[in-house]
Write a protein that holds these residues in place. Structure first.
Motif, PDB file in Angstrom:
ATOM      1  N   ARG A 134       0.903  -1.317  -0.092  1.00 48.02           N
ATOM      2  CA  ARG A 134      -0.394   0.186   0.030  1.00 48.02           C
ATOM      3  C   ARG A 134       1.074   1.596   0.167  1.00 48.02           C
ATOM      4  NH1 ARG A 134      -3.426  -3.339   3.075  1.00 48.02           N
ATOM      5  NH2 ARG A 134      -2.403  -2.526   5.386  1.00 48.02           N
ATOM      6  N   SER A 135       2.089   1.572   0.449  1.00 46.53           N
ATOM      7  CA  SER A 135       3.235   2.355   0.958  1.00 46.53           C
ATOM      8  C   SER A 135       3.639   2.761  -0.760  1.00 46.53           C
ATOM      9  CB  SER A 135       3.352   2.121   1.921  1.00 46.53           C
ATOM     10  OG  SER A 135       3.467   2.338   3.167  1.00 46.53           O
ATOM     11  N   ALA A 136       4.346   1.384  -1.784  1.00 47.09           N
ATOM     12  CA  ALA A 136       4.413   1.657  -2.507  1.00 47.09           C
ATOM     13  C   ALA A 136       3.971   1.723  -3.777  1.00 47.09           C
ATOM     14  CB  ALA A 136       5.351   0.661  -2.710  1.00 47.09           C
ATOM     15  N   MET A 137       2.370   1.622  -3.892  1.00 48.80           N
ATOM     16  CA  MET A 137       1.439   2.039  -4.368  1.00 48.80           C
ATOM     17  C   MET A 137       1.056   4.226  -4.324  1.00 48.80           C
ATOM     18  SD  MET A 137       0.855  -0.172  -6.344  1.00 48.80           S
ATOM     19  CE  MET A 137      -0.185   0.613  -7.036  1.00 48.80           C
ATOM     20  N   GLY A 139       3.583   5.509  -3.766  1.00 47.12           N
ATOM     21  CA  GLY A 139       4.772   6.262  -4.470  1.00 47.12           C
ATOM     22  C   GLY A 139       5.463   6.317  -3.267  1.00 47.12           C
ATOM     23  N   VAL A 140       5.439   5.401  -2.224  1.00 44.92           N
ATOM     24  CA  VAL A 140       6.710   6.146  -1.059  1.00 44.92           C
ATOM     25  C   VAL A 140       7.365   4.734  -0.780  1.00 44.92           C
ATOM     26  CG1 VAL A 140       6.602   6.675   1.410  1.00 44.92           C
ATOM     27  CG2 VAL A 140       4.779   7.854   0.136  1.00 44.92           C
ATOM     28  N   SER A 141       8.258   4.962  -0.622  1.00 46.87           N
ATOM     29  CA  SER A 141       9.328   4.120  -0.406  1.00 46.87           C
ATOM     30  C   SER A 141       9.141   3.187   0.960  1.00 46.87           C
ATOM     31  CB  SER A 141      10.926   4.300  -0.258  1.00 46.87           C
ATOM     32  OG  SER A 141      11.349   4.831  -2.050  1.00 46.87           O
ATOM     33  N   ALA A 142       9.237   2.200   1.360  1.00 47.70           N
ATOM     34  CA  ALA A 142       8.667   0.986   2.057  1.00 47.70           C
ATOM     35  C   ALA A 142       9.634  -0.171   1.779  1.00 47.70           C
ATOM     36  CB  ALA A 142       7.141   0.363   1.994  1.00 47.70           C
ATOM     37  N   VAL A 158      11.965  -6.400   3.622  1.00 46.06           N
ATOM     38  CA  VAL A 158      10.786  -5.772   2.288  1.00 46.06           C
ATOM     39  C   VAL A 158      11.373  -5.366   2.297  1.00 46.06           C
ATOM     40  CG1 VAL A 158       9.281  -6.584   1.362  1.00 46.06           C
ATOM     41  CG2 VAL A 158       9.753  -8.675   2.958  1.00 46.06           C
ATOM     42  N   THR A 159      11.908  -4.583   0.643  1.00 43.15           N
ATOM     43  CA  THR A 159      11.816  -2.974   0.757  1.00 43.15           C
ATOM     44  C   THR A 159      10.897  -3.138  -0.695  1.00 43.15           C
ATOM     45  OG1 THR A 159      14.219  -3.808  -0.573  1.00 43.15           O
ATOM     46  CG2 THR A 159      14.424  -2.581   1.661  1.00 43.15           C
ATOM     47  N   ALA A 160      10.216  -2.310  -0.605  1.00 45.24           N
ATOM     48  CA  ALA A 160       9.359  -1.629  -1.518  1.00 45.24           C
ATOM     49  C   ALA A 160       9.273  -0.112  -2.859  1.00 45.24           C
ATOM     50  CB  ALA A 160       7.817  -2.435  -1.591  1.00 45.24           C
ATOM     51  N   GLU A 161       9.053  -0.345  -3.722  1.00 43.82           N
ATOM     52  CA  GLU A 161       9.381   0.471  -4.895  1.00 43.82           C
ATOM     53  C   GLU A 161       8.209   0.668  -5.897  1.00 43.82           C
ATOM     54  OE1 GLU A 161      11.948   2.401  -2.478  1.00 43.82           O
ATOM     55  OE2 GLU A 161      11.315   3.380  -4.261  1.00 43.82           O
ATOM     56  N   PRO A 162       7.578   1.895  -6.232  1.00 39.11           N
ATOM     57  CA  PRO A 162       6.568   1.845  -7.124  1.00 39.11           C
ATOM     58  C   PRO A 162       7.280   2.103  -8.598  1.00 39.11           C
ATOM     59  CG  PRO A 162       6.897   4.317  -5.979  1.00 39.11           C
ATOM     60  CD  PRO A 162       8.070   3.239  -5.998  1.00 39.11           C
ATOM     61  N   VAL A 163       7.152   1.101  -9.545  1.00 42.61           N
ATOM     62  CA  VAL A 163       6.941   1.372 -10.685  1.00 42.61           C
ATOM     63  C   VAL A 163       6.287   1.939 -11.305  1.00 42.61           C
ATOM     64  CG1 VAL A 163       6.733  -0.434 -12.140  1.00 42.61           C
ATOM     65  CG2 VAL A 163       7.818  -1.434 -10.385  1.00 42.61           C
ATOM     66  N   ARG A 164       6.415   2.859 -12.247  1.00 40.83           N
ATOM     67  CA  ARG A 164       5.583   4.478 -12.984  1.00 40.83           C
ATOM     68  C   ARG A 164       5.325   3.796 -14.526  1.00 40.83           C
ATOM     69  NH1 ARG A 164       4.304   8.088  -9.101  1.00 40.83           N
ATOM     70  NH2 ARG A 164       6.144   8.054  -7.714  1.00 40.83           N
ATOM     71  N   ALA A 171       2.113   2.225 -11.834  1.00 43.23           N
ATOM     72  CA  ALA A 171       1.726   1.093 -12.339  1.00 43.23           C
ATOM     73  C   ALA A 171       1.925  -0.380 -11.763  1.00 43.23           C
ATOM     74  CB  ALA A 171       2.509   0.798 -13.630  1.00 43.23           C
ATOM     75  N   GLY A 172       2.888  -0.670 -10.524  1.00 47.62           N
ATOM     76  CA  GLY A 172       2.501  -1.411  -9.799  1.00 47.62           C
ATOM     77  C   GLY A 172       3.738  -1.119  -9.219  1.00 47.62           C
TER      78      GLY A 172
END
Length: 738
Positions: A134-137, A139-142, A158-164, A171-172
């Protein structure tokens, strides 16, 4: 009277010795406790810095993965998106291999996992309920700690980044999974306090996340007293009191200090056995008790014992400083005004190719850290104004491998290889003196990796263009081959249609045939048709090779595969032009009744092509060149395996080159000629992709033999095939190259 005086004197001496012994013991114990506490706090602070730095490094690499354009395409629900997923899967697998992650996931807006580098329970998995998603969606690094992952079974970061997408909208997401035992292994293994003391990591709730690899399964397990101390809040705020606290653990007194890491909210704990740390003080107390039973002369012995104990404590303090010296990053202490280096750790000395004593006393501008003095002045100005700098990239020079401590190519000269450092610094006061502490992290290989990734994307694009051109060339080739065949048919003297047309125009077909033979026109037409067939075969093979495979293992004909690899090498423009491949004798020896081997044809073909290219380049680089350059390819079965050998009679390799030949980015070729990835990729294809073996045997001046072992059942069953006593294997009916 004299006896009373002596008795009084002895009593006074005895009492004095007792007092001195007691004072000495208390002082020594206090000094030992203080030094032990300082050592533990220093170890904790270094651990805190390393954990934060590694988390930031993983986050940066996750950002790098999220910026891959092919991932954006793979998220599209279109034909182009579905086509891009094969390439995207390869990119994710490559990042896992070289990026330090355990696994990578690519999920769409709905949280459905599109691609993953590990097998999932079902065809798809939904992660939309995770906070990181939810954070990455948004647009925030998680960043999230999973104490027990259902994918790996252990604790993971776990690290998550948005894919634009191309429109800038999310977009994911890309999620990077790093196992905690992998994350913390080298960080914790470097912390040793006494015989059994060390460091470990707990979650915010007190669950054990990672312990040193050298620790036993019961060591450093949190108990109720430790959890009570953690949850009381001591060490939770940076700058809080970190003084070691005494606790009973497994029936023994332990010293524990801890703090909460600001980047992760984990508890970092350093623990040591108090008896182990304070052993010098206890030995001194026993010596002091013996001194109290002797005369005044024993006081001198006690003082000597105290002096020796203090010397041991100083040596212990030196061991404590090894935490500074053995840091994997280069650390320098520099005087701001003069720029003279006061001290460095072992990593910095090794990086500069000098001893620690040789580096101390030099000016920092002479060590090749900064490209010019203006950059150094800018760093100095920021340190004076702000007191700290973080992750400033600087390009400098470092001595080439093999240079002596003061040889050519060292820091003082303009020679050496170019290196890139991530520079961090801190202005501090040490012993009443103002010094700059500079921390250098070598990021040269990371930049090389980024450059290779960019080049790989270019090559993928070039491959697509080449495939399109090949398709376009096939059309005129088909017309040429059809026209040449029709010309042969139209000149046939027995076809009724030809006879009728010749009679209609008054032409003698037999005379025409004689003319064509005399002027060799029939041979020219046959040459046109043969050349067209050969060109079509080459283009068809190029198309098959450029399309690759879906990584499915099939039963392969090794003879045909080896022939195709040789034909590809023979048609390689670079090999023909620069390395004269056509003048090299190629011998292929395949054993009779060779069984088919399960493999991915294009991947094994790529390995053989890499080995042929390396052999041709080695033969072309000999000075003087051989009169009989030769490459031998062999294939034969051996104890449940199928062995491929590529042998040349080139210059061979030294033992040092052989030890490093399969390392990524290692190359003996001049800059711009090789990337150092061909053999490392080949090694990965054979050992990881096919569970086989790959090694090399070489002697300088006598040539090299690369051996590839593939399991005949598709899976390796243990060690590779046995060797001869001289280190080789007996190939079928062939002799070594001279």
């Amino acid at each position: 009277m004299p006896e009373r005086f002596i008795a009084t004197a002895l009593t006074a001496v005895f009492i004095g010795v007792l007092v001195i012994s007691g004072v000495a013991y208390r002082y020594t114990r206090g000094a030992a406790e203080e030094m032990a506490g300082a050592q533990m706090v220093q170890a904790l602070e270094l651990l805190d810095r390393d954990v934060s730095g590694r988390v930031r490094d993983i986050a940066r690499r996750t950002v790098l993965v999220s910026q891959e354009e092919v991932l954006q395409l793979a998220l599209e629900d279109s034909y182009l998106g579905r086509s891009a997923r094969v390439s995207a899967q390869r990119r994710l697998d490559a990042f896992v291999q070289v990026g330090g992650f355990s696994h990578l996931l690519l999920a769409d807006r709905a949280g459905m996992v599109v691609l993953a580098t590990l097998p999932l329970d079902g065809d798809r998995m939904n992660i939309s309920g995770r906070d990181t998603f939810r954070s990455a969606m948004r647009g925030v690094s998680a960043l999230e700690l999973v104490e027990k992952s259902r994918l790996t079974g252990g604790a993971v970061l776990v690290t998550a980044e948005p894919v634009r997408g191309s429109d800038g909208e999310v977009a994911g997401i890309v999620a990077a999974i790093t196992a905690m035992d992998v994350f913390a292994r080298d960080i914790l293994d470097s912390v040793h306090l006494g015989a059994a003391g060390g460091a470990y990591i707990l979650s915010g709730t007190g669950r054990l996340l990672a312990r040193p690899a050298w620790a036993g399964p019961e060591d450093f397990s949190p108990d109720a007293r430790l959890l009570e101390m953690l949850l009381a809040g001591d060490g939770a705020v940076p700058g809080a009191n970190l003084a070691p606290q005494a606790v009973r653990r497994a029936g023994r007194q332990h010293l524990i200090t801890f703090r909460r890491n600001a980047a992760t909210d984990w508890f970092l704990v350093v623990e040591a056995d108090e008896g182990d740390i304070l052993a010098p003080a206890r030995r001194l107390a026993a010596a002091s008790g013996g001194i109290s039973l002797v005369t005044l002369a024993c006081v001198a012995l006690a003082l000597g014992a105290l002096q020796r104990a203090m010397a041991r404590l100083r040596r212990s303090e030196d061991r404590f400083s090894s935490l500074f010296r053995l840091s994997p990053d280069s650390v320098l202490l520099v005087a701001p005004e003069s720029g003279v280096v006061e001290d460095v750790n072992d990593a910095a000395a090794a990086a500069f190719g000098l001893s620690r004593q040789a580096v101390a006393g030099r000016r920092v501008g002479d060590l090749g850290i900064f490209p010019d003095d203006s950059v150094r002045q800018g760093v100095w100005a920021r340190l004076k104004d702000e007191g700290t700098i973080r992750n400033v990239e600087v390009a400098g020079r470092a001595p080439d491998e093999g240079d002596g401590p003061d040889g050519a190519g060292g820091p003082d000269g303009a020679g050496g290889r170019e290196v890139f450092h991530s520079l961090s610094g801190q202005a501090m006061d040490i012993g009443g003196r103002s010094l700059f502490m500079l921390v250098l992290r070598d990021v040269t290989e990371l930049k090389k990796m980024q450059a290779v990734m960019i080049q790989t994307e270019k090559m993928i694009s070039v491959g697509g263009i080449a495939a399109g051109i090949a398709h376009e060339i096939n059309n005129p080739l088909g017309a040429i081959m059809q026209a040449s065949q029709n010309m042969q048919q139209r000149m046939n003297t027995v076809l009724p249609a030809n006879i009728a047309a010749a009679q209609e125009v008054g032409l003698d077909l037999d005379a025409l045939q004689r003319y064509l033979r005399i002027r060799k026109v029939d041979r020219f037409i046959e040459d046109i048709r043969a050349a067209g067939i050969r060109a079509a075969s080459i283009i068809r093979h190029m198309l098959d090779f450029s399309r690759g495979s879906a990584a499915r293992s099939t039963a392969c004909d090794l003879r045909g595969l080896m022939d195709r690899a040789v034909n590809l090498a023979a048609s390689d423009y670079d090999l023909k032009k620069n390395y004269d491949f056509r003048k090299i004798r190629i011998d292929i020896h395949v054993a009779d009744n060779l069984p088919p081997v399960p493999c991915v044809e294009t991947e094994v073909e790529q390995v053989l092509l890499n080995l042929l290219r390396n052999a041709a380049q080695a033969l072309a680089g000999m000075d003087p060149r051989r009169d009989d350059p030769r490459i031998v390819l062999r294939a034969f079965a051996l104890e449940g395996w199928l062995r491929l050998e590529v042998e040349d009679n080139g210059p061979g390799m030294t033992p040092e080159v052989q030890r490093r030949i399969f390392e990524p980015f290692y190359t003996t070729k001049p800059p711009g000629v090789g990337t150092g990835l061909g053999l490392s990729v080949s090694y990965f294809i054979i050992t990881k992709g096919h569970e086989g073996r790959m090694d090399v045997e070489s002697r300088p001046g006598e040539g090299s033999v690369f051996r590839v072992d593939l399991p005949l059942d598709g899976l390796s069953t243990g060690a590779g095939p046995s060797r001869r006593e001289d280190g080789g294997d007996a190939p079928p009916d062939d002799t070594a190259l001279s």
